[in-house]
Scaffold this active site. Structure first.
Site, short mmCIF file in Angstrom:
data_model
loop_
_atom_site.label_atom_id
_atom_site.label_comp_id
_atom_site.label_asym_id
_atom_site.label_seq_id
_atom_site.Cartn_x
_atom_site.Cartn_y
_atom_site.Cartn_z
N ALA A 294 -3.89 12.39 21.32
CA ALA A 294 -3.63 12.77 22.71
C ALA A 294 -3.98 14.22 23.02
CB ALA A 294 -2.16 12.50 23.05
N ASP B 32 0.84 -1.20 0.00
CA ASP B 32 0.00 0.00 0.00
C ASP B 32 0.88 1.25 0.00
OD1 ASP B 32 -2.47 -1.24 -0.14
OD2 ASP B 32 -2.60 -1.52 2.02
N ARG C 94 -5.71 21.30 21.99
CA ARG C 94 -4.31 21.31 22.42
C ARG C 94 -3.92 19.87 22.66
NH1 ARG C 94 -1.31 25.14 26.67
NH2 ARG C 94 0.69 24.14 26.48
P1 NAP Z 1 5.19 2.83 6.65
O1 NAP Z 1 5.31 3.42 8.02
O2 NAP Z 1 6.37 2.18 6.04
O3 NAP Z 1 3.99 1.77 6.62
C1 NAP Z 1 2.74 2.05 7.09
C2 NAP Z 1 1.84 0.81 7.04
O4 NAP Z 1 0.53 1.27 6.72
C3 NAP Z 1 2.23 -0.25 6.01
O5 NAP Z 1 2.03 -1.52 6.58
C4 NAP Z 1 1.22 0.01 4.89
O6 NAP Z 1 0.91 -1.17 4.16
C5 NAP Z 1 0.00 0.43 5.68
N1 NAP Z 1 -0.99 1.19 4.96
C6 NAP Z 1 -0.82 2.21 4.09
N2 NAP Z 1 -2.02 2.66 3.65
C7 NAP Z 1 -2.95 1.88 4.26
C8 NAP Z 1 -4.38 1.87 4.23
N3 NAP Z 1 -5.06 2.75 3.49
N4 NAP Z 1 -5.03 0.96 4.99
C9 NAP Z 1 -4.34 0.10 5.77
N5 NAP Z 1 -3.00 0.05 5.84
C10 NAP Z 1 -2.32 0.96 5.10
O7 NAP Z 1 4.70 4.04 5.72
P2 NAP Z 1 4.29 4.03 4.19
O8 NAP Z 1 4.32 2.62 3.65
O9 NAP Z 1 5.05 5.09 3.50
O10 NAP Z 1 2.77 4.49 4.33
C11 NAP Z 1 2.43 5.77 4.81
C12 NAP Z 1 1.20 5.59 5.64
O11 NAP Z 1 1.59 4.99 6.87
C13 NAP Z 1 0.52 6.86 6.06
O12 NAP Z 1 -0.36 7.33 5.08
C14 NAP Z 1 -0.18 6.43 7.34
O13 NAP Z 1 -1.52 6.07 7.11
C15 NAP Z 1 0.55 5.18 7.77
N6 NAP Z 1 1.05 5.36 9.14
C16 NAP Z 1 0.45 4.66 10.11
C17 NAP Z 1 0.84 4.83 11.43
C18 NAP Z 1 0.15 4.02 12.48
O14 NAP Z 1 -0.68 3.16 12.14
N7 NAP Z 1 0.42 4.29 13.76
C19 NAP Z 1 1.85 5.72 11.76
C20 NAP Z 1 2.45 6.44 10.73
C21 NAP Z 1 2.03 6.26 9.40
P3 NAP Z 1 1.94 -1.94 3.21
O15 NAP Z 1 2.76 -2.79 4.12
O16 NAP Z 1 1.06 -2.72 2.30
O17 NAP Z 1 2.75 -0.90 2.48
#
Ligand code: NAP
Length: 267
Positions: free
Chosen positions: A185, A45, A148
């Site tokens: 938070a 994704d 905040r």
């Molecule tokens: P990453 O930190 O390397 O991976 C983020 C994870 O989110 C990966 O497992 C990715 O799936 C999954 N993901 C992305 N879009 C998704 C969706 N629409 N529904 C469910 N899972 C999804 O970052 P990245 O791969 O560059 O992706 C950026 C995304 O990470 C941001 O848009 C944000 O949504 C997400 N993120 C989540 C958190 C959290 O959950 N605490 C924190 C920071 C960012 P794949 O393994 O298939 O790539």
């Protein structure tokens, strides 16, 4: 039809990219990195987010599909073992187009400079490295609350299963034209009081965040983050643009949610 492929860059994804490119070219489809009508992402994704932003200038002419080289994803919902079937479908059958809503984020500076406008497929996050973020939250032109805390996440329906879910937000079906605000938070005391629940806004309700304390903000748009100073307001609303998916098989959203978070019958 003209197509392009965006790979995650690891060996497996690159090999799969080469295979897909070769087969589709043999079926007389044209590989065109500049003006594709179909963009295939090969990875996860995260790779799909990359592909979306690479071709964000061509949303009305381009449809997307994703092949996952790990587990099944939300955007990347084809598996490597299904590639031959997928290639025949792309070459022989017209795809069904499914559209999902996007989030529009407009960041306006205090001193009359240029505003920045972004589209997000998953979400925007607003945080700071300098303590708490403090801003007035206006909804549809009315003051709603003073926030905040660590920050806010404003997500699309298809992004509701990503960061938003980790913050306790609800999962929204992408057929709903809406955005969701979730808190990170929040501080709640006599001075600051927030609703505490995720808010779901329809297309005609715009949300304005107006900083009260002048901090530099870390503003995330999907997978990239930029630092902004002197921010006057951050406006979030459902975008007029949509992302178009090329669908060659049914894979209902709630099945994807169940397979990802509840139970995968194949495990
Ligand atoms: P990453 O930190 O390397 O991976 C983020 C994870 O989110 C990966 O497992 C990715 O799936 C999954 N993901 C992305 N879009 C998704 C969706 N629409 N529904 C469910 N899972 C999804 O970052 P990245 O791969 O560059 O992706 C950026 C995304 O990470 C941001 O848009 C944000 O949504 C997400 N993120 C989540 C958190 C959290 O959950 N605490 C924190 C920071 C960012 P794949 O393994 O298939 O790539």
């Amino acid at each position: 039809m003209k197509f392009a492929i965006v790979s995650k860059g690891d060996e497996r994804s690159n090999n799969l990219k080469a295979t897909i490119k070769q087969y589709l070219t043999e079926f007389d489809l044209e590989y065109d990195k500049e003006e594709p009508e179909l963009v295939i992402s090969v990875g996860g994704d995260g790779t799909f987010l990359e592909a979306f932003h690479r071709y964000i200038g061509r949303l009305s002419e381009t449809a997307f599909l994703g092949v996952h080289t790990g587990h099944l994803g939300f955007y990347a919902d084809w598996l490597p073992e299904e590639i031959e079937k997928l290639i025949i479908e792309i070459a022989k059958t017209p795809s069904q187009i499914v559209e999902y809503p996007l989030l529009e984020v407009t960041i306006r500076p205090k001193s009359g400079g240029e505003e920045d406008r972004f589209l997000a497929l998953n979400e925007t996050t607003i945080k700071t490295a300098e303590g708490s973020v403090v801003f007035d939250v206006d909804i549809k032109g009315e003051h709603f609350e003073t926030f905040r805390g660590d920050g806010l996440c404003i997500s699309t329906p298809s992004g509701s299963t990503a960061y938003n879910k980790a913050l306790g937000g609800g999962i929204i079906h992408p057929s709903l034209n809406a955005i969701q605000l979730t808190e990170m938070a929040s501080i709640n005391n006599r001075v600051f009081r927030t609703i505490g629940s995720p808010l779901i806004l329809p297309k005609h309700h715009t949300c304005f965040l107006k900083p009260i304390v002048n901090r530099s903000f870390l503003i995330g748009i999907d997978h990239f983050t930029t630092t902004y100073t002197n921010v006057k307001s951050i406006q979030c609303r459902v975008a007029d643009e949509t992302i178009r998916f090329a669908r060659y098989k049914p894979f209902p959203f709630w099945k994807r949610v169940r397979d990802s978070f509840v139970a995968d019958d194949d495990i």
